[in-house]
Motif scaffolding. Structure first.
Motif, short mmCIF file in Angstrom:
data_model
loop_
_atom_site.label_atom_id
_atom_site.label_comp_id
_atom_site.label_asym_id
_atom_site.label_seq_id
_atom_site.Cartn_x
_atom_site.Cartn_y
_atom_site.Cartn_z
N PRO A 163 0.06 49.01 43.85
CA PRO A 163 0.63 48.17 44.91
C PRO A 163 1.86 48.80 45.53
O PRO A 163 2.43 49.76 45.01
CB PRO A 163 0.99 46.89 44.15
CG PRO A 163 1.30 47.36 42.76
CD PRO A 163 0.35 48.50 42.51
N VAL A 183 7.69 46.47 44.63
CA VAL A 183 8.11 45.08 44.69
C VAL A 183 9.49 44.97 44.05
O VAL A 183 9.67 45.38 42.90
CB VAL A 183 7.10 44.16 43.94
CG1 VAL A 183 7.60 42.73 43.97
CG2 VAL A 183 5.73 44.27 44.57
N LEU A 227 4.77 41.88 39.39
CA LEU A 227 4.56 40.73 40.27
C LEU A 227 4.75 39.40 39.56
O LEU A 227 4.85 38.35 40.21
CB LEU A 227 3.16 40.78 40.88
CG LEU A 227 2.90 41.89 41.89
CD1 LEU A 227 1.42 41.93 42.28
CD2 LEU A 227 3.77 41.73 43.13
N SER A 263 -0.94 35.36 39.77
CA SER A 263 -0.59 36.10 40.99
C SER A 263 -0.92 35.28 42.24
O SER A 263 -0.11 35.19 43.18
CB SER A 263 -1.33 37.43 41.01
OG SER A 263 -1.12 38.12 42.21
N HIS A 271 2.10 34.28 44.60
CA HIS A 271 2.21 35.09 45.81
C HIS A 271 1.13 34.81 46.85
O HIS A 271 1.22 35.33 47.97
CB HIS A 271 2.16 36.58 45.45
CG HIS A 271 3.20 37.01 44.46
ND1 HIS A 271 4.53 37.10 44.78
CD2 HIS A 271 3.10 37.34 43.14
CE1 HIS A 271 5.22 37.49 43.70
NE2 HIS A 271 4.38 37.65 42.70
N ASP A 281 -2.80 35.22 48.39
CA ASP A 281 -3.59 36.43 48.63
C ASP A 281 -2.63 37.50 49.14
O ASP A 281 -2.04 37.36 50.21
CB ASP A 281 -4.68 36.12 49.65
CG ASP A 281 -5.51 37.33 50.03
OD1 ASP A 281 -5.27 38.43 49.49
OD2 ASP A 281 -6.41 37.19 50.87
N ARG A 282 -2.46 38.58 48.40
CA ARG A 282 -1.45 39.58 48.76
C ARG A 282 -1.79 40.34 50.03
O ARG A 282 -0.94 41.04 50.58
CB ARG A 282 -1.20 40.53 47.60
CG ARG A 282 -0.42 39.80 46.52
CD ARG A 282 0.22 40.61 45.45
NE ARG A 282 0.33 42.02 45.61
CZ ARG A 282 1.38 42.66 46.13
NH1 ARG A 282 2.43 41.96 46.60
NH2 ARG A 282 1.41 43.98 46.20
N ARG A 337 0.68 38.75 52.58
CA ARG A 337 2.12 39.04 52.49
C ARG A 337 2.96 37.78 52.66
O ARG A 337 3.87 37.70 53.50
CB ARG A 337 2.54 40.09 53.53
CG ARG A 337 1.77 41.39 53.44
CD ARG A 337 2.09 42.12 52.15
NE ARG A 337 1.35 43.39 52.03
CZ ARG A 337 1.39 44.17 50.98
NH1 ARG A 337 2.11 43.82 49.92
NH2 ARG A 337 0.69 45.28 50.94
N SER A 346 6.91 34.35 47.94
CA SER A 346 6.58 33.81 46.62
C SER A 346 7.14 32.40 46.48
O SER A 346 8.01 31.97 47.25
CB SER A 346 7.14 34.71 45.52
OG SER A 346 8.54 34.84 45.67
N ARG A 403 -6.55 39.79 47.26
CA ARG A 403 -5.76 40.81 46.55
C ARG A 403 -4.80 40.14 45.57
O ARG A 403 -4.02 39.26 45.94
CB ARG A 403 -5.00 41.67 47.56
CG ARG A 403 -4.28 42.85 46.92
CD ARG A 403 -3.76 43.80 47.98
NE ARG A 403 -2.96 44.87 47.39
CZ ARG A 403 -2.50 45.91 48.06
NH1 ARG A 403 -2.77 46.04 49.35
NH2 ARG A 403 -1.76 46.82 47.46
N ASP A 405 -2.71 46.34 41.48
CA ASP A 405 -3.36 45.26 42.21
C ASP A 405 -4.87 45.44 42.06
O ASP A 405 -5.35 46.51 41.68
CB ASP A 405 -3.02 45.31 43.71
CG ASP A 405 -1.70 44.62 44.02
OD1 ASP A 405 -0.98 44.27 43.07
OD2 ASP A 405 -1.38 44.44 45.21
#
Length: 785
Positions: free
Chosen positions: A228, A231, A256, A286, A290, A292-293, A296, A299, A514, A527
């Motif tokens: 990933p 972070v 994460l 996750s 967060h 679905d990464r 973006r 959080s 993701r 990820d």
């Protein structure tokens, strides 16, 4: 309750907590509803018939008749035999119409204690084993209220297990849900005895109600690991948890997750869980934290409380009954995280599809929700068996088909096997929210190109994924409640014979959500991509948390001081409220499955809601404020046989404009439950049709569940819409009445918490929201009537 003369016969939807020696089993020919009608015509009074609503997919729906004594049982059984011989006598002929609707009538016995689906699993488990090999299974006992009777019953079964060279591994008794069960090892020869329905086997013991294979956790795939983007550690202080995750052991040190979870390893499962196999808990944590990464998103502002209930290999502990495990986990949760109001259960029992009878796990969730004020968000389950598509004889024809034709062919194919693609326990929960997977994700166009070698079954349309389990739920209630993104599932052809068989291709970069993933190939903090109803439920929990955040930001301590149960039912209403059927797919289902013809609208909607529930939920829409839409909320307590009236202001801006507009209302509550009784759902609430619909020029929306369909669970939602000009008077309001109907079983004296969400919208009318805000400060409150 069925009453005739001076005696009382009780017809129950679930044989749990009954006395098998006084239990008659009716195998119904066709649906149960006509059978219930025949019983009524025979002169028997049937109360609360809706709880008997049968599933038309069942080849032989079953009803159970508990009789007051053995004489009554023998009399009915004797009448059945005489009817089959054409020898009913005068005074008995009222039973003829009842008997004509039956395949069989028998006393409860060994064949009933091992359901066909469970027998198939047990037969597969013992295949190739020798006689003395041990198989672990669950033995559910008839619930006896008194401790001495319960001990005696357990002793009888334990002695029978030991006499066959077996061993009782674990036991659980939870009076709140009328549950008493043993986890036991039995040798293969004793399992064969059970499958033969021999009266001398374990299945012939009077204290036994069911024998089932041990519960097996549903799994997920997390594929295509990648490194990933960097972070940063969370700089802001995170609040105490209001959301708990009961799941597999996560990779707690993943970059994460490390700042965002509180790990409460109640059952000491972390030490035995290989880090590389911690897929499920890591992915769900996750998604909750967060999203679905690929999107973006920020959080969550609070930590998430995680209690692992799956150990190595994302499997339930081999030596525990899963119902007991979840029960103890929630009790621990209430002690260690008292502020939690949302519980994510992206889990299910792969061995327990829903066939009309509530599982103990679902009964447990229903009870704990109402007892502790917890909103359980549950995955509907994935059905990953192959799908035969009769419309196409080879893969080329399938791939080259015109998109509308392929869509119709897939809907037909899935409907053909609907009976084999049911919800997985505990998704039939009455008080919880059940989430199915919508074919939606945030994959970029460039990454989507990676999936071009596969087939998108519903291109450009929002629909339940082919693998997402189908409803309905208990008593024919709407299930799943909602659909949330579960990735845009693609298909691949796996077999060609008279037609093709297709199967989900699984999650990937070109079609997936993701998430954080466990280490692989010597790399950590990876990820990966996942999909399905577990992921959809996690996103639903995240959305629910964000709704809580928004209410907390707007109303502060005034909102936080609400009792947990009021916040829980309000969140339930607000999460389901924006759900809508995609009109294009609703029309495809209506046209393809039907039935076609006048007077079939309700049955058409039954088929639509089987796939779509109340509809797809867009997380952003559930949270956003727009100038042409206003959403109100109310929560309160409703005493027995009382009504609450909520006055909703109508903005003058919509008056006199002949353009589309709507009024939508969603009511949610938690019902006390009565395990083992026909009227399991003890309390029923509803929204009465408002008097102002004519003035607002609106009527019931033709593309949403009707009042009867939405009246079977613990969510009641209605949409009224129109495009003629409303007649709005100064300071006009819509009086929405929330009514508590007469209690269905024993009288419930305690008031029932409810949450109500109401939306007024006129797309394009940008004055609507501001006019409403000016008339409604402080927020809407409920008044008793």
């Amino acid at each position: 309750m069925l009453a005739r003369g001076g005696g009382a016969l009780e017809l129950r939807a679930d044989p749990t907590a009954l006395a098998p020696e006084r239990l008659l089993v009716f195998e119904v020919r066709g649906a149960i509803a006509p059978f219930a009608e025949a019983i009524r015509r025979a002169g028997l009074e049937l109360v609360d018939e809706e709880e008997l609503a049968g599933d038309e997919d069942d080849k032989a729906p079953v009803a159970y008749l508990m009789v007051p004594d053995l004489v009554a049982l023998q009399n009915i059984a004797s009448m059945w035999r005489r009817w089959r011989a054409g020898q009913l006598v005068r005074g008995e002929t009222v039973w003829a119409d009842v008997f004509e609707r039956l395949r069989d009538l028998r006393t409860w016995g060994p064949a009933d204690r091992v359901q066909p689906h469970d027998a198939d699993i047990l037969a597969a488990e013992i295949e190739g084993l020798v006689d003395n090999d041990l198989i672990r299974l669950e033995i559910e006992l008839v619930f006896r209220a008194g401790e001495p009777a319960a001990r005696d019953a357990e002793a009888i079964v334990a002695a029978a297990v030991a006499a066959r060279g077996g061993l009782v591994v674990s036991r659980a008794r939870i009076p709140e849900i009328a549950y008493h069960a043993l986890l036991a090892d039995l040798p293969v020869w004793a399992i064969q005895e059970v499958l033969a329905h021999g009266p001398g086997g374990i299945a012939g013991l009077e204290p036994v109600i069911y024998l089932r294979p041990q519960s097996v956790a549903t799994g997920i795939e997390v594929d295509e690991p990648l490194v990933p983007d960097p972070v940063a550690h969370e700089a802001r202080p995170l609040g105490t948890p209001i959301l708990a995750l009961l799941d597999g052991v996560p990779v707690a040190g993943h970059r994460l997750l490390v700042d965002h979870i509180t790990l409460d390893d109640t059952f000491d499962l972390e030490p035995g869980a290989l880090v590389a196999q911690r897929r499920h808990g890591t992915a769900m944590a996750s998604l909750i934290i967060h999203g679905d990464r690929n999107r973006r998103e920020p959080s969550l502002p609070r930590r998430v409380h995680v209690i692992p209930v799956m150990g190595n290999g994302d499997a339930f502990p081999h030596d525990r009954l899963v119902v007991d495990l979840i029960y103890l986990a929630v009790l621990q949760l209430r002690e260690t995280a008292p502020d939690v109001v949302i519980v994510n259960l992206s889990l299910g029992n792969a061995h327990r599809p829903f066939h009309g009878q509530l599982s103990p796990w679902a009964r447990l969730i229903d009870r704990l929700a109402q007892r502790f004020g917890l909103l359980f968000i549950v995955s509907g389950g994935n059905q990953t068996n192959d799908i035969g598509v009769p419309a196409y004889q080879n893969s080329i024809a399938f791939e080259d088909a015109a998109e509308p034709d392929r869509v119709t062919a897939m809907v037909t194919a899935i409907n053909n096997i609907a009976a084999d693609r049911r919800l997985l326990s505990p998704a039939e929960t009455v008080n919880g929210i059940t989430v199915g997977a919508c074919n939606d994700d945030a994959v970029s166009p460039a990454d989507r190109a990676l999936a071009r070698v596969l087939v998108d079954p519903f291109p450009g349309r929002r629909m339940a994924n082919p693998s997402s389990a189908l409803g309905p739920g208990f008593a024919n209630a709407v299930k799943p409640d909602i659909l949330m993104p579960g990735s845009r599932e693609h298909l691949r052809v796996v077999r060609t014979h008279a037609h093709i068989d297709v199967r989900s291709s699984g999650p990937a970069r070109g079609a997936g959500l993701r998430v954080a993933a466990p280490p692989a190939g010597g790399r950590e903090d990876l990820d990966g991509y996942t999909s399905g109803t577990s992921a959809a439920a996690a996103l639903a929990s995240r959305t629910c948390h964000r709704i809580h955040d928004a209410l907390e930001a707007a109303y502060g301590d005034e909102f936080l001081r609400l009792p947990s149960i009021n916040r829980a039912v309000l969140l339930k209403a607000l999460l389901i409220h924006p759900a809508r059927w995609p009109e294009d797919m609703a029309e495809v289902i209506r046209r393809t499955i039907g039935p076609i013809g006048r007077g079939q609208a309700s049955r058409q909607k039954d088929n639509i809601r089987r796939f779509l529930g109340f509809g797809c939920v867009d997380a952003d829409e559930a949270l956003a404020c727009t100038a042409d839409r206003a959403t109100f909320f109310a929560t309160g307590m409703l005493a027995r046989d009382r009504t609450a009236t909520i006055e909703v202001p109508v903005p003058a801006a919509i008056g006199g404009q002949a353009r589309p507009h709507l009024l939508a209302a969603t009511l949610a509550w938690f019902t006390p439950v009565s395990p083992g009784r026909k009227s399991y759902r003890s309390c029923k609430l509803r929204i009465l049709d408002p008097d102002e619909t004519e003035a607002l020029a609106i009527k019931a929306h033709s593309n949403q569940p009707d009042g009867n369909q939405t009246n079977r669970g613990t969510v009641f939602t209605r949409v009224w819409a129109g495009d003629q000009a409303p007649a709005v008077t100064p300071n006009m309001t819509v009086a929405l009445k929330v009514q508590r109907e007469p209690d269905q079983a024993a009288i419930i004296d305690e008031p029932i918490a409810y949450g109500l969400a109401v939306t007024l919208a006129m797309p394009g009318e940008l004055r609507l929201y501001n006019e409403v805000v000016a008339r409604i400060a402080p927020p809407v409150r409920a008044g008793g009537a």
